[in-house]
Structures are given as structure tokens and as C-alpha cells.
Design an enzyme around this catalytic site. Structure first.
Site, PDB file in Angstrom:
ATOM      1  N   HIS A  72       0.841  -1.196   0.000  1.00  0.00           N
ATOM      2  CA  HIS A  72       0.000   0.000   0.000  1.00  0.00           C
ATOM      3  C   HIS A  72       0.874   1.243   0.000  1.00  0.00           C
ATOM      4  O   HIS A  72       1.805   1.358   0.792  1.00  0.00           O
ATOM      5  CB  HIS A  72      -0.903   0.021   1.242  1.00  0.00           C
ATOM      6  CG  HIS A  72      -2.080  -0.887   1.132  1.00  0.00           C
ATOM      7  ND1 HIS A  72      -3.185  -0.778   1.949  1.00  0.00           N
ATOM      8  CD2 HIS A  72      -2.333  -1.933   0.310  1.00  0.00           C
ATOM      9  CE1 HIS A  72      -4.076  -1.708   1.625  1.00  0.00           C
ATOM     10  NE2 HIS A  72      -3.569  -2.429   0.643  1.00  0.00           N
ATOM     11  N   TYR A 201      -9.193   5.516   7.558  1.00  0.00           N
ATOM     12  CA  TYR A 201      -9.294   5.941   8.950  1.00  0.00           C
ATOM     13  C   TYR A 201     -10.336   7.051   9.009  1.00  0.00           C
ATOM     14  O   TYR A 201     -10.118   8.131   8.449  1.00  0.00           O
ATOM     15  CB  TYR A 201      -7.950   6.471   9.454  1.00  0.00           C
ATOM     16  CG  TYR A 201      -6.921   5.407   9.749  1.00  0.00           C
ATOM     17  CD1 TYR A 201      -6.646   5.041  11.057  1.00  0.00           C
ATOM     18  CD2 TYR A 201      -6.214   4.783   8.725  1.00  0.00           C
ATOM     19  CE1 TYR A 201      -5.695   4.075  11.351  1.00  0.00           C
ATOM     20  CE2 TYR A 201      -5.259   3.815   9.002  1.00  0.00           C
ATOM     21  CZ  TYR A 201      -5.006   3.466  10.317  1.00  0.00           C
ATOM     22  OH  TYR A 201      -4.064   2.504  10.594  1.00  0.00           O
ATOM     23  N   PRO A 294      -3.701   0.128  18.715  1.00  0.00           N
ATOM     24  CA  PRO A 294      -3.424  -0.318  17.345  1.00  0.00           C
ATOM     25  C   PRO A 294      -3.610   0.742  16.273  1.00  0.00           C
ATOM     26  O   PRO A 294      -3.346   0.471  15.093  1.00  0.00           O
ATOM     27  CB  PRO A 294      -4.418  -1.468  17.152  1.00  0.00           C
ATOM     28  CG  PRO A 294      -5.544  -1.149  18.076  1.00  0.00           C
ATOM     29  CD  PRO A 294      -4.917  -0.495  19.274  1.00  0.00           C
ATOM     30  N   LYS A 298       1.625  -0.150  15.094  1.00  0.00           N
ATOM     31  CA  LYS A 298       3.007  -0.211  15.562  1.00  0.00           C
ATOM     32  C   LYS A 298       3.359  -1.455  16.373  1.00  0.00           C
ATOM     33  O   LYS A 298       4.539  -1.767  16.539  1.00  0.00           O
ATOM     34  CB  LYS A 298       3.314   1.016  16.435  1.00  0.00           C
ATOM     35  CG  LYS A 298       3.345   2.309  15.674  1.00  0.00           C
ATOM     36  CD  LYS A 298       4.513   2.362  14.716  1.00  0.00           C
ATOM     37  CE  LYS A 298       4.198   3.222  13.513  1.00  0.00           C
ATOM     38  NZ  LYS A 298       4.435   2.572  12.258  1.00  0.00           N
ATOM     39  N   TYR A 383       4.156   6.441  10.157  1.00  0.00           N
ATOM     40  CA  TYR A 383       3.308   5.290   9.838  1.00  0.00           C
ATOM     41  C   TYR A 383       4.085   4.260   9.011  1.00  0.00           C
ATOM     42  O   TYR A 383       4.033   3.051   9.295  1.00  0.00           O
ATOM     43  CB  TYR A 383       2.064   5.742   9.087  1.00  0.00           C
ATOM     44  CG  TYR A 383       0.958   4.711   9.024  1.00  0.00           C
ATOM     45  CD1 TYR A 383      -0.163   4.827   9.833  1.00  0.00           C
ATOM     46  CD2 TYR A 383       1.024   3.620   8.161  1.00  0.00           C
ATOM     47  CE1 TYR A 383      -1.180   3.900   9.794  1.00  0.00           C
ATOM     48  CE2 TYR A 383       0.014   2.674   8.115  1.00  0.00           C
ATOM     49  CZ  TYR A 383      -1.087   2.817   8.932  1.00  0.00           C
ATOM     50  OH  TYR A 383      -2.098   1.882   8.886  1.00  0.00           O
TER      51      TYR A 383
END
Length: 390
Positions: A72, A201, A294, A298, A383
């Protein structure tokens, strides 16, 4: 029994450490409370950072990952009536990979069997001894009720939040910090193709939602719910209706596909860090030393980073060079605290509370991240993953 490194915990951290040590010619024995089947089936993290993938490839664990993982370039950030794509590759030159922890575990178990790694499953009464000497040991009872003592040069705790390793560091030595959040995640797995090419998100007045995936035919979803939520209170229709609302069904023609739900659970949200990550001949790695919510993806990646630092440090220690082992805790904790902050930041930005002032601040922050190259690059850098050893 005698070995060089006694590893407690046969999850990804423990088995990856044994794999890295074996590559350096270091012998280890792994002890695990659960069965091999149970550990392999635990549904956990699904996102691997670039650094984690690079490491797995380097140590010969990337063949199936390269074949089956879904790379991704970024993620979508969303709030009502708006959805923005952040392209990590354009922003920081790194990407992430959808490859579930269950898949990583399968690869590690296959490699362990291939090299003849000794893993003792279904042990009980595990206890650590003589950690401040150069001859520590671990006692345990096997599944047949036989008691054993495993002597070693080093003991490594990869046994998570509830194992004995964390508490084996004396009260006067260990420090810990914890944050318990006012909400949980209601997570489901569904036999339905993802309705998105990359993770969504979503901030919403009703609460946060996340659309993730495990494969081209299996999707993973999360809903923000109050602590103490009972899964029995959520019917399939209620789950899909809430996801459709929070994820923006109808936004620019987008629609949420639904299907059979195969797994559901409630995950409390908390942060925890314990230091030091080394005491005498005991070293901690992964969830035994730290827990993150979560939201920032990580947890598994921190465990990988820990053991990537620890394996060469232990190899050097066994050859008489103490410096890398002495530096392990401080070096690992720099990354742990950076990832803990990022996970807290993502969590507090996306999960809604009752204060209308806070909600406006969250929306302002989301707009800034989505429209500012500097804001987007900061999220992308964290990220997609900092270098191991940061």
C-alpha cells in the site's frame, strides 16, 4: 536442559529472535504457554512497515510475503463529507504492506521446523531464576506434568503482557507508564472483498471507524465503542449499519460491501511502557516491555525492531563484547517512545469524546494533516516506519 539463549514466548518476537540467532550460530530454546495451533491462529496486527519487510526479506523470510502481501502506498483520512488520500511513497519514499500477523507467524513456524528449532509448547509454572548471574535459568512444567530446568547464558522475555518476564525485573529497578483510554475497538473479520484499495481511517461524530483488510476476499473492520461493550449486543445488521454511516457510504458514490462475519471481539485501548528492557541477563522484547493502541499499526513492528536490535547484541555478548547489550534498552526505548507518541497522536486525533471543543480541535488537526505537505509527511514518516535502531 542447557542452551545459550532461553526465549520465553513463541509468538513473532520469540520465533524471529530464534531465527536471527540461529543465522549467527547461536543456539536457543523457545518456551510457550499455549499450543502451536493457538499461537498460529491469533488474529492480531495486519500492517508491516517498510523496515519490517526489508528485515524479513534480508533474513530469508520474504518469499511468501513477496508473493502474497498487498503493498500500500498510503492511507485515507476521512471525516464527514471528506476523504483524503495520503501517499507515503510520494511523501517519504516508503510504503507499508498488508500481511497479517498470522501470516508472519506461519512463515516463522515453517522456518523453525526447517532448521530443527527446539520449541516447547504448552508449558506451565514458568519461572525465571538467577538473572543477576551469568548462569540464569528458567523452570517450567511440560504438558505431561514433568518439571524441567533450562539453564542458559541469557534469558529473553517475549511473553507479552501476562507472562512472567516483565515482573521478573525487581520493583526497585523497573519503571512503568500507562495510559488507559475511555473507549475500545469492536473488531470484526468478514468474508467480503475490501471496499477500498487502501485503509480508511474515519473520524465521525458517532465514533471512529477503520476499514482494513487481510486479503482480496477478507476484510477487517473496527468501530469505536465504550469500554465494557458486550459483543452480544451488536447484531450483524447493527455492525454493518454503523460501519456504513461512519465510513461514509454514499460519499462520492462509494459503497460499503457487506458479507458474513466470521470473527468479532472487543479490544481495550491502552498504552504501556516499562523500562529498563534489560536487567542482568534478562532482556525484554515486544509486548513484554510495551503496548500501544493499534491505531498507528506499531505493535508487531515494534517487536520486530526490538529483536532486530537484540539478536546482534546477544551474539556479541556471548562472544565477550558487552557494549551492544548494555546499549540495547536505551536504543530500543528511543523507538518505543517515538512509536508510543505516534500511536497516542493518531488515537486522540481520530476517536471522538463528548467535549464539542475537542471535536473541533480534532477536525482542525485532520484538515491540517490532509492539506499540509509537512503535516502529511510527518504522519507518513511515522506510519511507514522509522529505521530500525532509531
Amino acid at each position: 536442559m542447557r542452551t545459550q539463549v532461553a526465549i520465553i514466548g513463541a509468538g513473532p518476537a520469540g520465533l524471529l529472535l530464534s531465527h536471527l540467532l540461529a543465522a549467527d550460530g547461536v543456539e536457543s530454546v523457545v518456551l510457550e504457554t499455549r499450543s502451536e495451533e493457538y499461537v498460529a491462529s491469533r488474529i492480531r496486527a495486519g500492517i508491516l512497515e517498510q523496515s519490517s519487510v526489508d528485515l524479513l526479506r534480508e533474513v530469508g523470510l520474504g518469499e511468501r510475503l513477496d508473493r502474497e502481501a498487498d503493498p500500500h502506498r498510503g492511507i485515507y483520512l476521512q471525516w464527514p463529507h471528506e476523504r483524503h488520500h495520503l501517499d507515503f511513497v510520494d511523501l517519504v519514499g516508503r510504503q507499508v504492506f498488508v500481511y497479517g500477523q498470522t501470516e508472519v507467524q506461519k512463515d516463522l513456524v515453517t522456518a523453525a521446523h526447517a532448521r530443527g528449532q527446539q520449541v516447547v509448547y504448552e508449558v506451565s509454572d514458568t519461572a525465571l531464576h538467577d538473572l543477576e548471574t551469568d548462569r540464569p535459568s528458567v523452570t517450567f512444567t511440560d504438558q505431561d506434568g514433568q518439571e524441567h530446568r533450562l539453564e542458559a547464558d541469557v534469558v529473553v522475555g517475549c511473553d507479552g503482557s501476562f507472562g512472567p518476564s516483565r515482573s521478573a525485573i525487581p520493583d526497585g529497578v523497573r519503571q512503568s507508564w500507562e495510559r488507559t483510554y475511555d473507549y475500545s475497538w469492536f473488531g470484526i473479520l468478514a468474508d467480503v472483498p475490501p471496499s477500498t484499495d487502501e485503509l480508511i481511517y474515519a473520524w465521525h461524530d458517532d465514533g471512529f471507524a477503520l476499514h482494513s483488510m487481510r486479503s482480496s476476499t477478507v476484510s477487517r473492520f473496527y468501530l469505536q465503542v465504550p469500554n465494557g461493550t458486550d459483543v452480544a449486543d451488536w447484531s450483524d445488521d447493527r455492525i454493518w449499519d454503523a460501519l456504513a454511516v461512519r465510513l461514509g457510504h454514499g460519499l462520492d458514490g462509494w459503497s460499503l460491501a457487506t458479507g458474513p462475519i466470521t470473527d468479532r471481539s472487543v479490544l481495550p485501548m491502552r498504552s504501556f511502557v516499562q523500562q529498563p528492557m534489560r536487567h542482568g541477563r534478562l532482556f525484554l522484547a515486544g509486548d513484554a516491555a510495551h503496548i500501544v493502541p493499534p491505531t498507528g499499526a506499531k505493535g508487531l513492528n515494534l517487536a520486530v525492531a526490538d529483536v532486530a536490535l537484540l539478536a546482534p547484541a546477544l551474539t556479541a555478548l556471548l562472544k565477550g563484547d558487552h557494549a551492544p547489550a548494555d546499549a540495547y534498552s536505551d536504543t530500543a526505548l528511543r523507538r518505543v517512545w517515538r512509536c508510543t507518541h505516534f500511536s497516542w497522536w493518531m488515537t486522540t486525533m481520530l476517536h471522538t469524546g463528548t467535549d464539542p471543543f475537542d471535536r473541533q480541535l480534532q477536525l482542525s488537526q485532520l484538515r491540517w494533516v490532509a492539506t499540509s505537505e509537512a503535516g502529511a509527511a510527518g504522519l507518513a514518516e511515522n506510519y511507514a516506519g522509522l529505521r530500525i535502531g532509531f
